[in-house]
Design a protein around this motif. Sequence first.
Motif, PDB file in Angstrom:
ATOM      1  N   GLY A   3       0.127   7.277 -26.050  1.00 42.55           N
ATOM      2  CA  GLY A   3      -0.382   7.785 -24.788  1.00 42.55           C
ATOM      3  C   GLY A   3       0.643   7.758 -23.668  1.00 42.55           C
ATOM      4  N   LEU A   4       1.501   6.751 -23.670  1.00 42.64           N
ATOM      5  CA  LEU A   4       2.494   6.632 -22.600  1.00 42.64           C
ATOM      6  C   LEU A   4       3.705   7.534 -22.797  1.00 42.64           C
ATOM      7  CD1 LEU A   4       2.702   2.809 -21.777  1.00 42.64           C
ATOM      8  CD2 LEU A   4       1.714   4.618 -20.369  1.00 42.64           C
ATOM      9  N   GLU A   5       3.959   7.922 -24.034  1.00 36.99           N
ATOM     10  CA  GLU A   5       5.191   8.665 -24.313  1.00 36.99           C
ATOM     11  C   GLU A   5       5.339   9.923 -23.453  1.00 36.99           C
ATOM     12  OE1 GLU A   5       7.997   9.916 -28.054  1.00 36.99           O
ATOM     13  OE2 GLU A   5       5.880   9.489 -28.420  1.00 36.99           O
ATOM     14  N   PRO A   6       4.346  10.815 -23.379  1.00 36.51           N
ATOM     15  CA  PRO A   6       4.543  12.021 -22.540  1.00 36.51           C
ATOM     16  C   PRO A   6       4.575  11.676 -21.051  1.00 36.51           C
ATOM     17  CG  PRO A   6       2.290  11.935 -23.396  1.00 36.51           C
ATOM     18  CD  PRO A   6       3.058  10.862 -24.100  1.00 36.51           C
ATOM     19  N   ILE A   7       3.883  10.626 -20.655  1.00 35.48           N
ATOM     20  CA  ILE A   7       3.894  10.225 -19.239  1.00 35.48           C
ATOM     21  C   ILE A   7       5.279   9.715 -18.864  1.00 35.48           C
ATOM     22  CG2 ILE A   7       2.895   8.627 -17.547  1.00 35.48           C
ATOM     23  CD1 ILE A   7       0.322   8.681 -19.292  1.00 35.48           C
ATOM     24  N   ALA A   8       5.846   8.869 -19.708  1.00 35.06           N
ATOM     25  CA  ALA A   8       7.171   8.338 -19.447  1.00 35.06           C
ATOM     26  C   ALA A   8       8.230   9.435 -19.515  1.00 35.06           C
ATOM     27  CB  ALA A   8       7.507   7.239 -20.446  1.00 35.06           C
ATOM     28  N   ALA A   9       8.057  10.377 -20.434  1.00 35.35           N
ATOM     29  CA  ALA A   9       9.013  11.487 -20.543  1.00 35.35           C
ATOM     30  C   ALA A   9       9.009  12.318 -19.257  1.00 35.35           C
ATOM     31  CB  ALA A   9       8.656  12.362 -21.742  1.00 35.35           C
ATOM     32  N   ALA A  10       7.829  12.552 -18.716  1.00 27.44           N
ATOM     33  CA  ALA A  10       7.734  13.299 -17.455  1.00 27.44           C
ATOM     34  C   ALA A  10       8.330  12.481 -16.311  1.00 27.44           C
ATOM     35  CB  ALA A  10       6.283  13.646 -17.163  1.00 27.44           C
ATOM     36  N   ALA A  11       8.045  11.183 -16.289  1.00 27.96           N
ATOM     37  CA  ALA A  11       8.554  10.338 -15.212  1.00 27.96           C
ATOM     38  C   ALA A  11      10.072  10.262 -15.239  1.00 27.96           C
ATOM     39  CB  ALA A  11       7.958   8.937 -15.334  1.00 27.96           C
ATOM     40  N   SER A  12      10.657  10.302 -16.429  1.00 21.25           N
ATOM     41  CA  SER A  12      12.097  10.148 -16.545  1.00 21.25           C
ATOM     42  C   SER A  12      12.862  11.363 -16.026  1.00 21.25           C
ATOM     43  CB  SER A  12      12.498   9.888 -18.003  1.00 21.25           C
ATOM     44  OG  SER A  12      12.233  11.033 -18.812  1.00 21.25           O
ATOM     45  N   THR A  13      12.163  12.473 -15.754  1.00 24.79           N
ATOM     46  CA  THR A  13      12.836  13.665 -15.234  1.00 24.79           C
ATOM     47  C   THR A  13      13.071  13.582 -13.738  1.00 24.79           C
ATOM     48  OG1 THR A  13      10.759  14.877 -14.796  1.00 24.79           O
ATOM     49  CG2 THR A  13      11.709  15.073 -17.000  1.00 24.79           C
ATOM     50  N   ALA A  37       0.829  -1.207   0.000  1.00 30.44           N
ATOM     51  CA  ALA A  37       0.000   0.000   0.000  1.00 30.44           C
ATOM     52  C   ALA A  37       0.864   1.259   0.000  1.00 30.44           C
ATOM     53  CB  ALA A  37      -0.924  -0.007   1.213  1.00 30.44           C
ATOM     54  N   VAL A  38       1.921   1.260   0.804  1.00 28.64           N
ATOM     55  CA  VAL A  38       2.812   2.417   0.879  1.00 28.64           C
ATOM     56  C   VAL A  38       3.492   2.652  -0.472  1.00 28.64           C
ATOM     57  CG1 VAL A  38       5.003   3.212   1.865  1.00 28.64           C
ATOM     58  CG2 VAL A  38       3.198   2.331   3.355  1.00 28.64           C
ATOM     59  N   ARG A  39       3.954   1.583  -1.075  1.00 22.08           N
ATOM     60  CA  ARG A  39       4.641   1.687  -2.359  1.00 22.08           C
ATOM     61  C   ARG A  39       3.710   2.234  -3.438  1.00 22.08           C
ATOM     62  NH1 ARG A  39       6.548  -2.862  -6.473  1.00 22.08           N
ATOM     63  NH2 ARG A  39       8.573  -2.065  -7.091  1.00 22.08           N
ATOM     64  N   GLU A  40       2.501   1.693  -3.497  1.00 23.17           N
ATOM     65  CA  GLU A  40       1.556   2.165  -4.506  1.00 23.17           C
ATOM     66  C   GLU A  40       1.186   3.631  -4.274  1.00 23.17           C
ATOM     67  OE1 GLU A  40      -3.130   1.615  -5.229  1.00 23.17           O
ATOM     68  OE2 GLU A  40      -1.996  -0.268  -5.316  1.00 23.17           O
ATOM     69  N   ARG A  41       0.890   3.967  -3.032  1.00 21.13           N
ATOM     70  CA  ARG A  41       0.481   5.333  -2.726  1.00 21.13           C
ATOM     71  C   ARG A  41       1.587   6.335  -3.047  1.00 21.13           C
ATOM     72  NH1 ARG A  41      -1.166   4.282   2.040  1.00 21.13           N
ATOM     73  NH2 ARG A  41       0.718   4.841   3.188  1.00 21.13           N
ATOM     74  N   GLY A  42       2.807   6.051  -2.628  1.00 14.56           N
ATOM     75  CA  GLY A  42       3.911   6.966  -2.882  1.00 14.56           C
ATOM     76  C   GLY A  42       4.275   7.060  -4.349  1.00 14.56           C
ATOM     77  N   SER A  43       4.234   5.926  -5.045  1.00 22.84           N
ATOM     78  CA  SER A  43       4.577   5.926  -6.471  1.00 22.84           C
ATOM     79  C   SER A  43       3.544   6.678  -7.295  1.00 22.84           C
ATOM     80  CB  SER A  43       4.700   4.485  -6.973  1.00 22.84           C
ATOM     81  OG  SER A  43       5.681   3.786  -6.250  1.00 22.84           O
ATOM     82  N   ALA A  44       2.262   6.458  -6.997  1.00 24.54           N
ATOM     83  CA  ALA A  44       1.200   7.168  -7.720  1.00 24.54           C
ATOM     84  C   ALA A  44       1.271   8.660  -7.448  1.00 24.54           C
ATOM     85  CB  ALA A  44      -0.165   6.608  -7.319  1.00 24.54           C
ATOM     86  N   ALA A  45       1.577   9.033  -6.208  1.00 23.85           N
ATOM     87  CA  ALA A  45       1.699  10.459  -5.881  1.00 23.85           C
ATOM     88  C   ALA A  45       2.861  11.086  -6.639  1.00 23.85           C
ATOM     89  CB  ALA A  45       1.887  10.634  -4.375  1.00 23.85           C
ATOM     90  N   ALA A  46       3.965  10.354  -6.741  1.00 24.65           N
ATOM     91  CA  ALA A  46       5.114  10.867  -7.486  1.00 24.65           C
ATOM     92  C   ALA A  46       4.776  11.036  -8.961  1.00 24.65           C
ATOM     93  CB  ALA A  46       6.303   9.918  -7.321  1.00 24.65           C
ATOM     94  N   LEU A  47       4.094  10.055  -9.539  1.00 22.16           N
ATOM     95  CA  LEU A  47       3.729  10.136 -10.955  1.00 22.16           C
ATOM     96  C   LEU A  47       2.752  11.269 -11.186  1.00 22.16           C
ATOM     97  CD1 LEU A  47       3.901   9.027 -13.803  1.00 22.16           C
ATOM     98  CD2 LEU A  47       2.137   7.355 -13.218  1.00 22.16           C
ATOM     99  N   ARG A  48       1.787  11.407 -10.315  1.00 20.89           N
ATOM    100  CA  ARG A  48       0.795  12.479 -10.448  1.00 20.89           C
ATOM    101  C   ARG A  48       1.465  13.845 -10.415  1.00 20.89           C
ATOM    102  NH1 ARG A  48      -1.992  10.834  -6.701  1.00 20.89           N
ATOM    103  NH2 ARG A  48      -3.316   9.446  -7.938  1.00 20.89           N
ATOM    104  N   GLN A  49       2.406  14.009  -9.531  1.00 18.12           N
ATOM    105  CA  GLN A  49       3.117  15.282  -9.430  1.00 18.12           C
ATOM    106  C   GLN A  49       3.925  15.563 -10.696  1.00 18.12           C
ATOM    107  OE1 GLN A  49       6.816  15.932  -6.861  1.00 18.12           O
ATOM    108  NE2 GLN A  49       5.261  16.984  -5.653  1.00 18.12           N
TER     109      GLN A  49
END
Length: 274
Positions: free
Chosen positions: A261-271, A89-101
């Motif tokens: 669809g994933l390309e801009p998401i992955a580009a943001a995540a890679s920063t 639960a901690v891993r999912e919550r923190g990872s999703a929050a990081a991706l959302r940000q």
Amino acid sequence: MSHPQAKVHRMFEFVEAIGTLAFSEMPNEEFLALGMRNYWDGYFAGRAAPLGLAPAEVVHAVFYNFADGEVARHIPWVWGKTTPAEAIAVRERGSAAALRQLIGDLADSPGLVRVADLATRAAVSAPIEGRVLYAGLRALDVPEEPVARIWHAATLLREHRGDGHNAALVAHGIGGTEAHVLFALALGMRAEEFGRVQHLPKAQLAAVVDGLRGRGLVDAAGGFTAAGRETRERIEALTDELAAPAYDVLSADELDELITGLEPIAAAASTVDD
């Protein structure tokens, strides 16, 4: 249906960027708040949690590429501070929050649900035989919230490929630490400069390099031989081939739509490491 290996590899690049947010600052802070001593406690608690209370020897075997004794410094100690269910639960919550940000307004874009749906269809469709960590993740509930669902799907696809990569390494007789050495050389680095193995005792790392040299994979200067480079390229090609079945459930148009669809998401995540 089968898809071109170039597209399968492109998906790997995307799910790697998104899935590895599990090891970023936000999840790490949540694990430290639970009483973890350091980053690696949180890493092992979160990543090993789908395996339940498996002993260090099992986690070492599944993760494959950690040096002897590294897993045992954290497993089972972490289970005195948290449970596998809480760690998940901690891993999912923190990872999703990081991706959302990181993705900003994309998190609320109309097309995100479609991307999450396509990614999840692929992520839960692959065969589990021989894929221990992937099978553990498949047993978890899929999040309903789209951003969390995209991260969860990326993690499933990443670990599915990772399980296959381990199989490819075994088939070629390459151990976990040896794999790090070959990866370092592929990046143009000497083994002792590579972060995942540079902490090892010099004599231990030198013995690994010497073993690869004795097999004709590393030259006298510590770089690739032609056979060494060919071996690594063959392992990577086989890894992509073994990862491909996860995408068979998608049509060619659907896979193209998912990649777009994933390309801009992955580009943001890679920063996240910039």
